[in-house]
Each structure stands twice: as structure tokens, then as C-alpha cells.
Scaffold this active site. Structure first.
Site, PDB file in Angstrom:
ATOM      1  N   GLY A  31       0.791  -1.221   0.000  1.00 25.74           N
ATOM      2  CA  GLY A  31       0.000   0.000   0.000  1.00 25.74           C
ATOM      3  C   GLY A  31       0.825   1.273   0.000  1.00 25.74           C
ATOM      4  O   GLY A  31       2.018   1.263  -0.269  1.00 25.74           O
ATOM      5  N   TYR A  32       0.142   2.386   0.296  1.00 25.92           N
ATOM      6  CA  TYR A  32       0.701   3.726   0.170  1.00 25.92           C
ATOM      7  C   TYR A  32       1.259   3.853  -1.253  1.00 25.92           C
ATOM      8  O   TYR A  32       2.432   4.151  -1.472  1.00 25.92           O
ATOM      9  CB  TYR A  32       1.773   3.998   1.231  1.00 25.92           C
ATOM     10  CG  TYR A  32       1.786   5.450   1.640  1.00 25.92           C
ATOM     11  CD1 TYR A  32       0.741   5.979   2.402  1.00 25.92           C
ATOM     12  CD2 TYR A  32       2.796   6.304   1.251  1.00 25.92           C
ATOM     13  CE1 TYR A  32       0.715   7.317   2.764  1.00 25.92           C
ATOM     14  CE2 TYR A  32       2.777   7.649   1.599  1.00 25.92           C
ATOM     15  CZ  TYR A  32       1.736   8.148   2.353  1.00 25.92           C
ATOM     16  OH  TYR A  32       1.717   9.485   2.701  1.00 25.92           O
ATOM     17  N   HIS A  34       2.397   4.353  -5.002  1.00 21.84           N
ATOM     18  CA  HIS A  34       3.059   5.429  -5.745  1.00 21.84           C
ATOM     19  C   HIS A  34       3.209   4.962  -7.198  1.00 21.84           C
ATOM     20  O   HIS A  34       2.720   3.875  -7.562  1.00 21.84           O
ATOM     21  CB  HIS A  34       4.418   5.760  -5.109  1.00 21.84           C
ATOM     22  CG  HIS A  34       5.282   4.558  -4.881  1.00 21.84           C
ATOM     23  ND1 HIS A  34       5.843   3.848  -5.902  1.00 21.84           N
ATOM     24  CD2 HIS A  34       5.659   3.928  -3.728  1.00 21.84           C
ATOM     25  CE1 HIS A  34       6.533   2.846  -5.421  1.00 21.84           C
ATOM     26  NE2 HIS A  34       6.446   2.854  -4.102  1.00 21.84           N
ATOM     27  N   GLY A  36       5.525   3.688  -8.820  1.00 26.15           N
ATOM     28  CA  GLY A  36       6.130   2.363  -8.994  1.00 26.15           C
ATOM     29  C   GLY A  36       5.051   1.285  -8.989  1.00 26.15           C
ATOM     30  O   GLY A  36       4.993   0.426  -9.879  1.00 26.15           O
ATOM     31  N   HIS A  37       4.166   1.343  -7.993  1.00 24.30           N
ATOM     32  CA  HIS A  37       3.074   0.358  -7.928  1.00 24.30           C
ATOM     33  C   HIS A  37       2.160   0.482  -9.147  1.00 24.30           C
ATOM     34  O   HIS A  37       1.712  -0.520  -9.707  1.00 24.30           O
ATOM     35  CB  HIS A  37       2.221   0.597  -6.680  1.00 24.30           C
ATOM     36  CG  HIS A  37       2.952   0.429  -5.383  1.00 24.30           C
ATOM     37  ND1 HIS A  37       3.181   1.470  -4.523  1.00 24.30           N
ATOM     38  CD2 HIS A  37       3.508  -0.663  -4.806  1.00 24.30           C
ATOM     39  CE1 HIS A  37       3.832   1.030  -3.461  1.00 24.30           C
ATOM     40  NE2 HIS A  37       4.056  -0.255  -3.604  1.00 24.30           N
ATOM     41  N   GLY A 148       8.251  -5.489  -8.538  1.00 19.73           N
ATOM     42  CA  GLY A 148       9.145  -4.435  -9.015  1.00 19.73           C
ATOM     43  C   GLY A 148      10.608  -4.839  -8.885  1.00 19.73           C
ATOM     44  O   GLY A 148      10.987  -5.533  -7.937  1.00 19.73           O
ATOM     45  N   GLN A 154      14.135  -9.814  -3.625  1.00 19.46           N
ATOM     46  CA  GLN A 154      12.792 -10.358  -3.400  1.00 19.46           C
ATOM     47  C   GLN A 154      12.263 -11.044  -4.662  1.00 19.46           C
ATOM     48  O   GLN A 154      11.720 -12.151  -4.597  1.00 19.46           O
ATOM     49  CB  GLN A 154      11.860  -9.222  -2.987  1.00 19.46           C
ATOM     50  CG  GLN A 154      10.390  -9.594  -2.981  1.00 19.46           C
ATOM     51  CD  GLN A 154       9.525  -8.502  -2.401  1.00 19.46           C
ATOM     52  OE1 GLN A 154       9.443  -8.360  -1.191  1.00 19.46           O
ATOM     53  NE2 GLN A 154       8.850  -7.722  -3.234  1.00 19.46           N
ATOM     54  N   VAL A 177      10.907   2.327 -11.078  1.00 19.45           N
ATOM     55  CA  VAL A 177      10.384   3.658 -11.434  1.00 19.45           C
ATOM     56  C   VAL A 177      11.066   4.667 -10.512  1.00 19.45           C
ATOM     57  O   VAL A 177      11.129   4.464  -9.295  1.00 19.45           O
ATOM     58  CB  VAL A 177       8.849   3.712 -11.274  1.00 19.45           C
ATOM     59  CG1 VAL A 177       8.330   5.117 -11.541  1.00 19.45           C
ATOM     60  CG2 VAL A 177       8.196   2.720 -12.229  1.00 19.45           C
ATOM     61  N   SER A 187       7.566   3.655  -0.918  1.00 18.24           N
ATOM     62  CA  SER A 187       6.636   4.223   0.076  1.00 18.24           C
ATOM     63  C   SER A 187       7.441   4.834   1.216  1.00 18.24           C
ATOM     64  O   SER A 187       6.990   5.778   1.871  1.00 18.24           O
ATOM     65  CB  SER A 187       5.715   3.136   0.614  1.00 18.24           C
ATOM     66  OG  SER A 187       5.042   2.519  -0.452  1.00 18.24           O
TER      67      SER A 187
HETATM   68  O1  PAF Z   1       7.378  -5.702  -2.015  1.00 17.24           O
HETATM   69  C1  PAF Z   1       6.460  -5.592  -1.174  1.00 17.24           C
HETATM   70  O2  PAF Z   1       5.749  -4.594  -1.100  1.00 17.24           O
HETATM   71  C2  PAF Z   1       6.207  -6.736  -0.204  1.00 17.24           C
HETATM   72  O3  PAF Z   1       7.391  -7.323   0.207  1.00 17.24           O
HETATM   73  C3  PAF Z   1       5.217  -7.780  -0.747  1.00 17.24           C
HETATM   74  C4  PAF Z   1       5.753  -8.494  -1.965  1.00 17.24           C
HETATM   75  C5  PAF Z   1       3.894  -7.100  -1.085  1.00 17.24           C
HETATM   76  C6  PAF Z   1       4.949  -8.837   0.329  1.00 17.24           C
HETATM   77  O4  PAF Z   1       4.417  -8.282   1.484  1.00 17.24           O
END
Ligand code: PAF
Length: 272
Positions: A31-32, A34, A36-37, A148, A154, A177, A187
Site C-alpha cells: 500500500g501507500y 506510488h 512504482g506500484h 518491481g 525479493q 520507477v 513508500s
Molecule cells: O514488495 C512488497 O511490497 C512486499 O514485500 C510484498 C511483496 C507485497 C509482500 O508483502
């Protein structure tokens, strides 16, 4: 746009959509939101998803005891508006209590790619990430999920988990981004004071120099970041696929950096 708060409700809907032949994309977030999301949602759209499910969940299990779980920025109303405007078709807003039932005792641990880099500095972090992402995969059964590149390690850990546990889900990694200044969007940028934000630019600037071949070692890169007044957590060069350490910065490597601007831990990376 559908809004789910309950895992069972989301799972039932996703199953029905799947049965009806819909191509489903998942965009997991904390959440929050931006730009990038929003680029991840745009990627899902561009790949022709019929349903784009955005999960918004600050996952307590991936934060260490002295990390920023409580302070992590949250804004449900703004997130909903952004999801709607970006073309998400469903948003999942679970609570910690309905994601982790009383006496939850099952976790997913990737044992190789998660060992170094952020995994070494944030014990238990990737166990939390893999566990929540595996749960989201089971709830949504997406055809593909979009992550991302800013969280490079990750993305690699999740790809490995998907391969090893036969999830049968395509993992799409979308480019970083950046703000016009070069700072990778996050965030956590919201924590930065004007002075910290100016200093933080040293991270992306240094990585650009690395990519251009003007900075040739990770030691020199770490020095450049420290010179700007940041506390370097690590600068490392690894094989872009295996995340094994590489001595020399060369083609096929990824150089990753983590550094503190004040109390805010920022990460960034560049594939050479
Ligand atoms: O990258 C993130 O925002 C978090 O690590 C994810 C993949 C949503 C898991 O909580």
C-alpha cells in the site's frame, strides 16, 4: 472494482473468475501506492489480464522487531482511488488477524537466494515475504504476478519459490520507477526530510556511475554513498541470476545497495 477484506471471499471470487476463463494478474503491495506500484498495474494491463487483483497488506511477519511495521505509511482511501484510476478490477485489504489466524504456525522458507544481501541484514524478512506471497498465490491463483525490480532480491527469491514449489505462476518483474531526481520510488521515501532526500540521491547517482563503468568497485561505490552522509548497510556485486557474490563488476552482475538516510533504510540496484 471489487473490494475484498476477507480471504475466503477473495478466493471464492477468484475461483469463479478462473472457471469462467478469465486471465488473472496479481499485484502484491504493502500500500501507500506510488507510481512504482501503478507501473505494476499498467504492466498487468499491458499483458492482457482480464482481472487485476491488487493486494494491499502491510505484512507484519516480514518486519523485524526493531523495524518500521507500526510506522509504515498507510492510506486506504487514497490507495483505493489510485487502484481504481489505474484499472485494477479488485483490491484485497486483509487485516493481520484474518491473514494470520490464531496460532498460525506454517511458514515458507527459501534457503539459498534469501541468505545474503537484505536477507542477512533483516533476519526472517524473506520468510515473511515468501509466506505472505504464497498465501496470496493460493488465494488468487493468478496466471501471473507482477513485482518491481527495486526489490531485486525479493523478485529472485519469489521466482525460486515458485519454481521449487511448482506454483505454476509466471513472475513478471517490472523496471524500477524513479523520481525525476533519480531516487527510486518507495513508500518509505515519505519518511525523508528535505536534507535526507538530497543526500539519498547519492545511491542512484552512484549506481548510475557503476553502470557507466566510471565506478569500478563496490568499495568505491560504498565510499561515494558514505561521502554523501548516508550510512551504508551494504553495496554488493552478485550474479544477476544466482545472487552468488562476484568479485568484479562485469556483464551479468547486479550491484545492489542499501543505505540509511537518517533512520530510513533505502535500497536500489542496477543490472550491469
Ligand atoms: O514488495 C512488497 O511490497 C512486499 O514485500 C510484498 C511483496 C507485497 C509482500 O508483502
Amino acid at each position: 472494482m471489487k473490494i475484498f477484506r476477507n480471504p475466503a471471499g477473495l478466493q471464492k471470487w477468484a475461483k469463479a473468475r478462473r472457471r469462467a476463463g478469465a486471465k488473472i494478474a496479481l499485484v502484491p503491495t504493502m500500500g501507500y501506492l506510488h507510481e512504482g506500484h501503478l507501473s505494476l498495474i499498467a504492466k498487468a494491463k499491458a499483458k492482457g489480464a482480464d482481472e487485476i487483483v491488487v493486494s494491499v497488506f502491510v505484512n507484519p511477519v516480514q518486519f523485524g522487531p526493531n523495524e518500521d511495521y507500526a510506522a509504515y505509511p498507510r492510506d486506504e482511501k487514497a490507495d483505493l482511488a489510485k487502484c481504481r484510476a489505474a484499472g485494477a478490477t479488485a483490491v484485497f485489504f486483509p487485516t493481520p488477524a484474518n491473514m494470520y489466524l490464531d496460532a498460525h504456525s506454517t511458514y515458507v522458507v527459501e534457503e539459498r537466494l534469501s541468505q545474503g544481501l537484505c536477507g542477512a541484514r533483516r533476519p526472517g524478512h524473506f520468510r515473511g515475504v515468501c509466506t505472505v506471497v504464497a498465501k496470496l498465490f493460493n488465494l488468487v491463483s493468478p496466471d501471473f504476478a507482477v513485482f518491481g525490480q527495486k526489490d531485486y532480491q525479493q523478485a529472485q527469491v519469489i521466482k525460486r519459490m515458485v519454481r521449487d514449489l511448482n506454483f505454476g505462476i509466471e513472475i513478471v518483474v517490472a523496471p524500477i520507477v524513479r523520481e525525476p531526481s533519480g531516487l527510486a520510488r518507495s513508500s518509505r521515501n515519505t519518511y525523508l526530510s528535505a536534507d535526507e532526500r538530497a543526500r539519498a540521491l547519492a545511491i542512484s547517482r552512484t549506481l548510475r556511475e557503476v553502470k557507466a563503468g566510471r565506478i569500478k568497485t563496490v568499495a568505491a561505490a560504498a565510499k561515494a554513498i558514505a561521502r554523501a552522509g548516508l550510512k551504508v548497510d551494504y553495496v554488493e556485486c552478485v550474479d544477476a541470476k544466482t545472487l552468488e557474490p562476484r568479485r568484479r563488476i562485469a556483464k551479468g552482475c547486479c550491484v545492489l545497495a542499501a543505505a540509511y538516510a537518517g533512520k530510513t533504510r533505502l535500497i536500489d540496484n542496477v543490472v550491469v
